[in-house]
Write an enzyme that holds these catalytic residues in place. Structure first.
Site, short mmCIF file in Angstrom:
data_model
loop_
_atom_site.label_atom_id
_atom_site.label_comp_id
_atom_site.label_asym_id
_atom_site.label_seq_id
_atom_site.Cartn_x
_atom_site.Cartn_y
_atom_site.Cartn_z
N ARG A 176 46.32 40.37 40.28
CA ARG A 176 45.49 39.50 40.92
C ARG A 176 45.06 38.81 39.78
NH1 ARG A 176 48.57 40.64 43.41
NH2 ARG A 176 48.81 41.48 45.48
N SER A 228 41.64 39.79 51.61
CA SER A 228 41.32 41.43 51.02
C SER A 228 40.41 40.84 50.13
CB SER A 228 42.22 42.09 50.18
OG SER A 228 43.34 42.49 50.89
N GLU A 298 38.33 41.19 44.80
CA GLU A 298 39.82 40.86 44.75
C GLU A 298 39.09 39.10 44.57
OE1 GLU A 298 43.24 41.55 45.99
OE2 GLU A 298 43.98 39.78 46.78
C1 LIG Z 1 45.06 35.49 55.69
C2 LIG Z 1 44.46 35.85 54.43
C3 LIG Z 1 45.80 37.01 54.00
C4 LIG Z 1 45.50 36.74 52.90
N1 LIG Z 1 47.27 37.47 52.36
C5 LIG Z 1 47.32 37.88 50.56
C6 LIG Z 1 47.99 38.45 50.06
O1 LIG Z 1 48.91 38.55 50.58
N2 LIG Z 1 48.00 38.51 48.32
C7 LIG Z 1 47.71 37.63 47.87
O2 LIG Z 1 48.28 38.01 46.64
N3 LIG Z 1 46.45 37.40 48.85
C8 LIG Z 1 46.54 36.91 49.97
N4 LIG Z 1 45.43 36.33 50.46
C9 LIG Z 1 44.27 35.22 49.06
C10 LIG Z 1 44.60 34.41 48.96
O3 LIG Z 1 45.15 33.69 49.48
C11 LIG Z 1 45.75 34.79 47.30
O4 LIG Z 1 44.41 34.94 46.44
C12 LIG Z 1 45.88 33.01 46.81
O5 LIG Z 1 46.77 32.85 45.71
C13 LIG Z 1 44.56 31.79 46.86
O6 LIG Z 1 45.08 30.97 46.76
P1 LIG Z 1 44.04 29.42 47.47
O7 LIG Z 1 44.89 28.17 46.97
O8 LIG Z 1 43.54 29.15 47.99
O9 LIG Z 1 42.95 29.45 46.52
P2 LIG Z 1 40.87 29.24 45.89
O10 LIG Z 1 40.25 30.04 46.64
O11 LIG Z 1 41.46 27.59 46.43
O12 LIG Z 1 41.19 29.44 44.56
C14 LIG Z 1 41.52 31.06 44.66
C15 LIG Z 1 41.09 31.32 42.69
O13 LIG Z 1 42.14 30.28 41.91
C16 LIG Z 1 41.40 28.82 40.75
N5 LIG Z 1 42.37 27.92 41.09
C17 LIG Z 1 43.00 27.45 42.35
N6 LIG Z 1 43.62 26.57 42.28
C18 LIG Z 1 43.70 26.02 40.95
C19 LIG Z 1 44.63 25.30 39.50
N7 LIG Z 1 45.05 24.77 40.42
N8 LIG Z 1 44.61 25.68 38.80
C20 LIG Z 1 43.62 26.43 38.88
N9 LIG Z 1 42.95 26.87 38.96
C21 LIG Z 1 43.33 27.13 40.28
C22 LIG Z 1 39.91 29.21 41.72
O14 LIG Z 1 39.03 27.84 40.44
C23 LIG Z 1 39.73 29.89 41.68
O15 LIG Z 1 39.21 30.79 40.71
C24 LIG Z 1 44.56 36.63 51.59
C25 LIG Z 1 44.10 35.32 52.30
C26 LIG Z 1 44.16 35.24 53.39
C27 LIG Z 1 42.59 34.26 54.06
#
Ligand SMILES: Cc1cc2nc3c(=O)[nH]c(=O)nc-3n(C[C@H](O)[C@H](O)[C@H](O)COP(=O)(O)OP(=O)(O)OC[C@H]3O[C@@H](n4cnc5c(N)ncnc54)[C@H](O)[C@@H]3O)c2cc1C
Length: 303
Positions: A176, A228, A298
């Site tokens: 992560r 998580s 995380e």
């Molecule tokens: C119901 C649910 C289930 C989930 N299951 C999982 C799972 O199975 N496995 C898992 O690993 N995670 C899981 N997650 C957590 C989350 O979805 C992941 O961490 C996902 O990768 C975050 O993506 P996001 O686009 O929402 O990022 P955001 O929440 O918008 O951002 C997360 C981080 O990434 C950075 N970021 C976002 N976009 C960019 C970009 N284009 N360039 C540079 N930095 C960027 C942000 O600045 C921030 O630091 C889950 C979340 C939920 C709500």
């Protein structure tokens, strides 16, 4: 900052983009928590994005790229420049054995588009409410796989507005965590090149249904959350450690440690940033007392 000062700042910043927004972060946050941000941008072009990034650098403000906001807990944002990816140009190309896609693709939409092209590999991520860029930044993973296994290269706009390409060998992916977090690369991921394998539409579909039903069985999908909250320490999953402390169902305000999965905090209505932080603190304290293990978050807490 008083109202007049704030309006002057807004006016100045407004010239940077046609999509300056002062709306509430709660609207974008997957856990539905967040106040009004002073500087929230939704650029539509790379040129607008470049201007915003350059302005932030000039003013010495931190930038925060936002994808699906499914892993960020918004507290006091202060002067950070928050930049949503959702209106940037969207693209999807298959070049022989490589898929080149804009990072603002919703992950589920992307996986279904790949299914149309009979390309598989990322099915284990189906059901996560993320964007591709956020998933790469976090090295999202599940069921024994991580997205890094499929990434060939990424294109990033760095803090000076320059576009740069980084090959897989130049990127460091951990649990992560990636080196795009400023440790060696700092910027906004715009495009991702991925190596995916030919797979029949039928097989992709059955795998998607299987992964999704496993998720729904284990995770509380009926309330807003951030997935998580804690990373799994070696040995035992964080959820089990929290559960063993009797914290399932523990709540502060409308924030609750899910009764279904103790590593999820859900928002049952009007949970606040502080409610979630209080639960995080309690889980950490109790797990340390009982197991002498320090839980590491995380999720990204922005405060
Ligand atoms: C119901 C649910 C289930 C989930 N299951 C999982 C799972 O199975 N496995 C898992 O690993 N995670 C899981 N997650 C957590 C989350 O979805 C992941 O961490 C996902 O990768 C975050 O993506 P996001 O686009 O929402 O990022 P955001 O929440 O918008 O951002 C997360 C981080 O990434 C950075 N970021 C976002 N976009 C960019 C970009 N284009 N360039 C540079 N930095 C960027 C942000 O600045 C921030 O630091 C889950 C979340 C939920 C709500």
């Amino acid at each position: 900052m008083d109202k007049k000062e704030k309006m002057e700042k807004v006016f100045d910043i407004k010239t940077l983009t046609s999509n300056f927004s002062t709306s509430c972060l709660k609207e974008y946050s997957n856990i539905k928590i967040g106040e009004e941000a002073r500087y929230l941008f939704i650029p539509q072009t790379y040129n607008e994005l470049r201007k915003i990034i350059k302005k932030a650098r000039k003013e010495n403000y931190e930038i925060l790229p936002l994808g699906g906001c499914s892993n960020i807990l918004f507290g006091n944002i202060g002067n950070r420049f928050l930049i949503l990816d959702q209106k940037l140009p969207k693209s999807f190309h298959v070049n022989r054995d490589e898929v080149v896609v804009s990072a603002n693709y919703n992950l589920n939409e992307f996986i279904l588009t790949l299914q149309d092209h009979e390309l598989g590999g990322l099915e284990f991520l189906y059901g996560i409410p993320a964007h591709l860029g956020g998933a790469v930044f976090m090295n999202a993973g599940a069921f024994g796989h991580n997205i890094s296994e499929f990434v060939n290269w990424i294109e990033v706009m760095d803090r000076s507005g320059k576009l740069m390409i980084f090959d897989k060998e130049e990127l460091e992916f951990n649990y992560r965590k990636t080196s795009i977090d400023g440790s060696s690369i700092d910027g906004f991921i715009l495009t991702v090149g991925l190596d995916l394998k030919a797979k029949s539409r039928k097989k992709i579909n059955s795998d998607l249904q299987e992964y999704l039903s496993k998720r729904k069985e284990r995770h509380p999908y009926n309330f807003p959350s951030l997935g998580s909250i804690f990373k799994n320490p070696e040995g035992k999953p964080a959820g089990k450690l929290i559960e063993e402390c009797g914290l399932k169902g523990q709540s502060f305000g409308d924030a609750e440690v899910s009764k279904k999965h103790a590593n999820f905090i859900i928002n049952k209505g009007n949970a606040t940033f502080q409610n979630v932080m209080d639960l995080i603190k309690l889980c950490r304290e109790k797990v340390y007392e009982k197991h002498q293990i320090k839980l590491e978050t995380e999720i990204k807490v922005i405060n």
